[in-house]
Design a protein around this motif. Structure first.
Motif, PDB file in Angstrom:
ATOM      1  N   UNK A 165     -13.662   0.725 -18.061  1.00 47.09           N
ATOM      2  CA  UNK A 165     -14.326  -0.232 -16.568  1.00 47.09           C
ATOM      3  C   UNK A 165     -14.949   0.635 -15.336  1.00 47.09           C
ATOM      4  N   UNK A 166     -14.119   1.969 -15.494  1.00 45.09           N
ATOM      5  CA  UNK A 166     -13.157   2.752 -14.696  1.00 45.09           C
ATOM      6  C   UNK A 166     -12.687   2.097 -13.226  1.00 45.09           C
ATOM      7  N   UNK A 167     -12.106   0.997 -13.260  1.00 40.56           N
ATOM      8  CA  UNK A 167     -11.449  -0.236 -12.455  1.00 40.56           C
ATOM      9  C   UNK A 167      -9.924  -0.317 -12.474  1.00 40.56           C
ATOM     10  N   UNK A 168      -9.070  -0.708 -11.229  1.00 41.45           N
ATOM     11  CA  UNK A 168      -7.884  -0.919 -11.167  1.00 41.45           C
ATOM     12  C   UNK A 168      -7.246  -1.850 -10.326  1.00 41.45           C
ATOM     13  N   UNK A 169      -6.771  -3.067 -11.770  1.00 39.03           N
ATOM     14  CA  UNK A 169      -5.967  -3.911 -10.386  1.00 39.03           C
ATOM     15  C   UNK A 169      -7.199  -5.262 -10.933  1.00 39.03           C
ATOM     16  N   UNK A 170      -6.602  -6.486 -10.949  1.00 34.87           N
ATOM     17  CA  UNK A 170      -7.899  -7.793 -10.621  1.00 34.87           C
ATOM     18  C   UNK A 170      -9.438  -7.548  -9.698  1.00 34.87           C
ATOM     19  N   UNK A 221      -0.161   7.240   0.129  1.00 38.25           N
ATOM     20  CA  UNK A 221      -1.662   7.171   0.880  1.00 38.25           C
ATOM     21  C   UNK A 221      -2.039   5.971   1.606  1.00 38.25           C
ATOM     22  N   UNK A 222      -3.130   6.791   2.819  1.00 39.67           N
ATOM     23  CA  UNK A 222      -3.916   5.558   3.317  1.00 39.67           C
ATOM     24  C   UNK A 222      -5.182   5.216   2.401  1.00 39.67           C
ATOM     25  N   UNK A 223      -5.658   3.816   2.412  1.00 30.62           N
ATOM     26  CA  UNK A 223      -7.157   4.464   0.863  1.00 30.62           C
ATOM     27  C   UNK A 223      -8.246   4.653   0.972  1.00 30.62           C
ATOM     28  N   UNK A 224      -7.402   5.405   2.313  1.00 29.33           N
ATOM     29  CA  UNK A 224      -9.034   6.760   2.573  1.00 29.33           C
ATOM     30  C   UNK A 224      -8.374   7.543   1.825  1.00 29.33           C
ATOM     31  N   UNK A 225      -7.551   7.966   1.246  1.00 31.35           N
ATOM     32  CA  UNK A 225      -6.981   8.901   0.559  1.00 31.35           C
ATOM     33  C   UNK A 225      -7.003   8.528  -0.829  1.00 31.35           C
ATOM     34  N   UNK A 226      -7.212   7.732  -1.455  1.00 27.86           N
ATOM     35  CA  UNK A 226      -7.055   7.069  -2.637  1.00 27.86           C
ATOM     36  C   UNK A 226      -8.452   8.013  -3.326  1.00 27.86           C
ATOM     37  N   UNK A 227      -8.401   8.983  -3.609  1.00 23.21           N
ATOM     38  CA  UNK A 227      -9.777   9.919  -4.585  1.00 23.21           C
ATOM     39  C   UNK A 227      -9.900  10.092  -5.868  1.00 23.21           C
ATOM     40  N   UNK A 228      -8.178  10.015  -6.339  1.00 20.25           N
ATOM     41  CA  UNK A 228      -7.642  10.544  -7.388  1.00 20.25           C
ATOM     42  C   UNK A 228      -8.128   9.400  -8.526  1.00 20.25           C
ATOM     43  N   UNK A 229      -7.920   7.862  -7.794  1.00 17.63           N
ATOM     44  CA  UNK A 229      -7.959   6.488  -8.450  1.00 17.63           C
ATOM     45  C   UNK A 229      -9.564   5.814  -8.245  1.00 17.63           C
ATOM     46  N   UNK A 230      -9.727   4.568  -9.508  1.00 17.38           N
ATOM     47  CA  UNK A 230     -10.737   3.875  -8.975  1.00 17.38           C
ATOM     48  C   UNK A 230      -9.993   3.019  -8.537  1.00 17.38           C
ATOM     49  N   UNK A 231     -10.805   2.308  -7.601  1.00 25.51           N
ATOM     50  CA  UNK A 231     -11.033   2.057  -6.126  1.00 25.51           C
ATOM     51  C   UNK A 231     -11.458   0.149  -6.265  1.00 25.51           C
ATOM     52  N   UNK A 232     -12.741   0.379  -7.025  1.00 25.52           N
ATOM     53  CA  UNK A 232     -12.917  -0.774  -7.533  1.00 25.52           C
ATOM     54  C   UNK A 232     -11.822  -1.848  -8.758  1.00 25.52           C
ATOM     55  N   UNK A 233     -11.812  -2.723  -8.142  1.00 23.49           N
ATOM     56  CA  UNK A 233     -10.966  -3.917  -8.623  1.00 23.49           C
ATOM     57  C   UNK A 233     -11.952  -4.890  -9.599  1.00 23.49           C
ATOM     58  N   UNK A 234     -10.928  -4.933 -11.485  1.00 17.32           N
ATOM     59  CA  UNK A 234     -12.311  -5.437 -12.916  1.00 17.32           C
ATOM     60  C   UNK A 234     -13.001  -6.441 -12.869  1.00 17.32           C
ATOM     61  N   UNK A 235     -12.628  -6.881 -11.829  1.00 14.85           N
ATOM     62  CA  UNK A 235     -13.477  -8.375 -11.675  1.00 14.85           C
ATOM     63  C   UNK A 235     -14.838  -7.944 -11.088  1.00 14.85           C
ATOM     64  N   UNK A 236     -14.390  -7.087 -10.314  1.00 11.51           N
ATOM     65  CA  UNK A 236     -15.833  -6.740  -9.352  1.00 11.51           C
ATOM     66  C   UNK A 236     -16.357  -5.604 -10.469  1.00 11.51           C
ATOM     67  N   UNK A 237     -16.088  -5.335 -10.832  1.00  9.17           N
ATOM     68  CA  UNK A 237     -16.657  -4.103 -12.347  1.00  9.17           C
ATOM     69  C   UNK A 237     -17.292  -5.098 -13.432  1.00  9.17           C
ATOM     70  N   UNK A 238     -16.466  -6.081 -13.204  1.00 10.16           N
ATOM     71  CA  UNK A 238     -17.614  -6.717 -14.732  1.00 10.16           C
ATOM     72  C   UNK A 238     -18.881  -8.177 -14.338  1.00 10.16           C
ATOM     73  N   UNK A 239     -18.270  -8.296 -12.666  1.00 12.60           N
ATOM     74  CA  UNK A 239     -19.769  -9.071 -12.418  1.00 12.60           C
ATOM     75  C   UNK A 239     -20.308  -8.324 -12.094  1.00 12.60           C
ATOM     76  N   UNK A 240     -20.079  -6.406 -11.439  1.00  9.97           N
ATOM     77  CA  UNK A 240     -21.401  -5.325 -11.569  1.00  9.97           C
ATOM     78  C   UNK A 240     -22.092  -5.329 -13.171  1.00  9.97           C
ATOM     79  N   UNK A 241     -20.953  -5.397 -14.032  1.00  7.77           N
ATOM     80  CA  UNK A 241     -21.763  -4.429 -15.211  1.00  7.77           C
ATOM     81  C   UNK A 241     -22.517  -6.121 -15.579  1.00  7.77           C
ATOM     82  N   UNK A 242     -22.657  -7.084 -15.609  1.00  8.52           N
ATOM     83  CA  UNK A 242     -22.917  -8.383 -16.489  1.00  8.52           C
ATOM     84  C   UNK A 242     -24.176  -8.612 -16.077  1.00  8.52           C
ATOM     85  N   UNK A 243     -25.159  -8.486 -14.391  1.00  6.83           N
ATOM     86  CA  UNK A 243     -26.437  -8.400 -14.502  1.00  6.83           C
ATOM     87  C   UNK A 243     -27.666  -7.820 -15.357  1.00  6.83           C
TER      88      UNK A 243
END
Length: 282
Positions: A165-170, A221-243
Motif C-alpha cells: 500500500x506504499x504506506x508507513x505507520x497507522x 531529519x526534518x519531515x521535508x527531507x523524508x524523500x526515501x520513505x512513504x509518508x502516508x499512513x496505512x489507514x489513509x492509504x486504505x481510505x483512498x483505496x476503497x472508493x
C-alpha cells in the motif's frame, strides 16, 4: 399377470411396494452437496496444518505460554480459526450428505446462515459507524506496531501491508515511536532508533537486493527531507483505496454470499428429500 394377481389379493402390499419405489433421496443434490463440501473440508484441513506448522517453526508447540506473551495479533490464530470453521463446515456437509443425516445438514445450513448474518451485520455497522470503526482500526494498528518485533509472522504481515500500500505507520511514520526499537524517546541503544522498518522505504526499481537498513535514522531529519520513505499512513492509504475499488469489494461480497446461499439451498433441499422419504416409509 403376476402383478395383477398381487394387486387383487393384497392391495396394501402393492401400495407399500409403490411407496418404496418412489421414496428416494435425489442423488443429484446428495452428491452436489458432497462435492460442494469436500473442497471446504480439504481446505480447512490444509489451513489447520499450515497453522500448526507455523507454530512449530516458532517453537510455540514446545512452549504454549508463548501464545499469551504477545500483545499484538498473531496471524497464525486467524489461519487456525478460519481453518477450524471451514473444516467443521466441510465435515458436517460431507458426512451429512453421505449419511443423509438431517441433524448435521441442519447444523451446516444454520452455521452458514449465522456466518452470513454476521457478515451482513458487520457491513452495515461499518457503514453506519464509520468514525468509530476508523478509530478502532487505528488503535488496532498502533497496538500491532508496538508488538512488531514480538512475532515474526506479525512482522511479515505489517511489512507486506506497508509495501503493497506504499504506506508507513497507522497515520504517519512517527507512529513507529510506539515501538521500543524504533522510538526516538528513551535511552535505549537500538540501531533502529528514530528509524522505520525497511518496508516503509521507497523501492528503487534498479535495486535487486532489499536494503534492510534504508530506514535507519530517517526520522532524525526534518519531515521535508523524508524523500526515501512513504509518508502516508496505512489507514489513509486504505481510505483512498476503497472508493476506487468499491465495485471489486462489492463483487467479492456478492460472490461469497452466493456461494453461501447455494450451500444453504443444497442442504435445505436435501433435508426436504430425506424427510419426504422418512414420511413415506412411515
Amino acid at each position: 399377470m403376476f402383478t395383477a394377481l398381487v394387486m387383487f389379493m393384497c392391495p396394501q402390499a402393492t401400495m407399500h411396494y409403490y411407496r418404496y419405489e418412489s421414496a428416494e433421496v435425489s442423488c443429484c443434490f446428495k452428491y452436489l452437496m458432497f462435492s460442494y463440501n469436500i473442497i471446504f473440508w480439504l481446505a480447512g484441513a490444509g489451513f489447520i496444518a499450515i497453522g500448526f506448522w507455523a507454530w512449530s517453526e516458532k517453537g510455540v508447540l514446545l512452549d504454549l505460554t508463548q501464545v499469551t506473551r504477545m500483545h499484538g495479533l498473531d496471524p497464525v490464530w486467524m489461519v487456525l480459526v478460519v481453518g477450524a470453521i471451514t473444516f467443521i463446515l466441510g465435515f458436517a456437509g460431507c458426512v451429512g450428505a453421505l449419511r443423509e443425516n438431517i441433524c448435521l445438514l441442519k447444523f451446516f445450513s444454520g452455521l452458514i446462515g449465522f456466518i452470513f448474518f454476521l457478515e451482513l451485520t458487520a457491513a452495515v455497522l461499518v457503514v453506519v459507524f464509520q468514525g468509530q470503526v476508523r478509530d478502532w482500526i487505528n488503535d488496532f494498528f498502533l497496538n500491532n506496531i508496538k508488538a512488531y518485533r514480538d512475532d515474526i509472522d506479525l512482522q511479515n504481515l505489517i511489512d507486506s501491508l506497508q509495501r503493497l500500500n506504499h504506506c508507513c505507520g497507522a497515520q504517519e511514520p512517527n507512529d513507529w515511536d510506539r515501538n521500543v526499537y524504533f522510538s526516538c524517546n528513551g535511552t535505549h541503544r537500538s540501531r533502529e532508533k528514530c528509524g522505520v522498518p525497511f518496508s516503509c522505504c521507497r523501492k528503487d526499481p534498479a535495486d535487486t537486493v532489499i536494503n534492510t537498513q534504508c530506514g535507519y535514522d530517517v526520522r532524525l531529519k526534518s519531515q521535508g527531507d523524508w524523500m526515501d520513505i512513504y509518508t502516508k499512513g496505512c489507514i489513509p492509504a486504505l481510505e483512498d483505496w476503497l472508493p476506487g475499488n468499491m465495485y471489486t469489494v462489492a463483487i467479492v461480497f456478492i460472490v461469497i454470499s452466493l456461494l453461501q446461499m447455494v450451500g444453504i439451498y443444497l442442504a435445505r433441499t436435501l433435508i426436504a428429500d430425506i424427510e419426504k422419504v422418512k414420511f413415506n416409509f412411515h
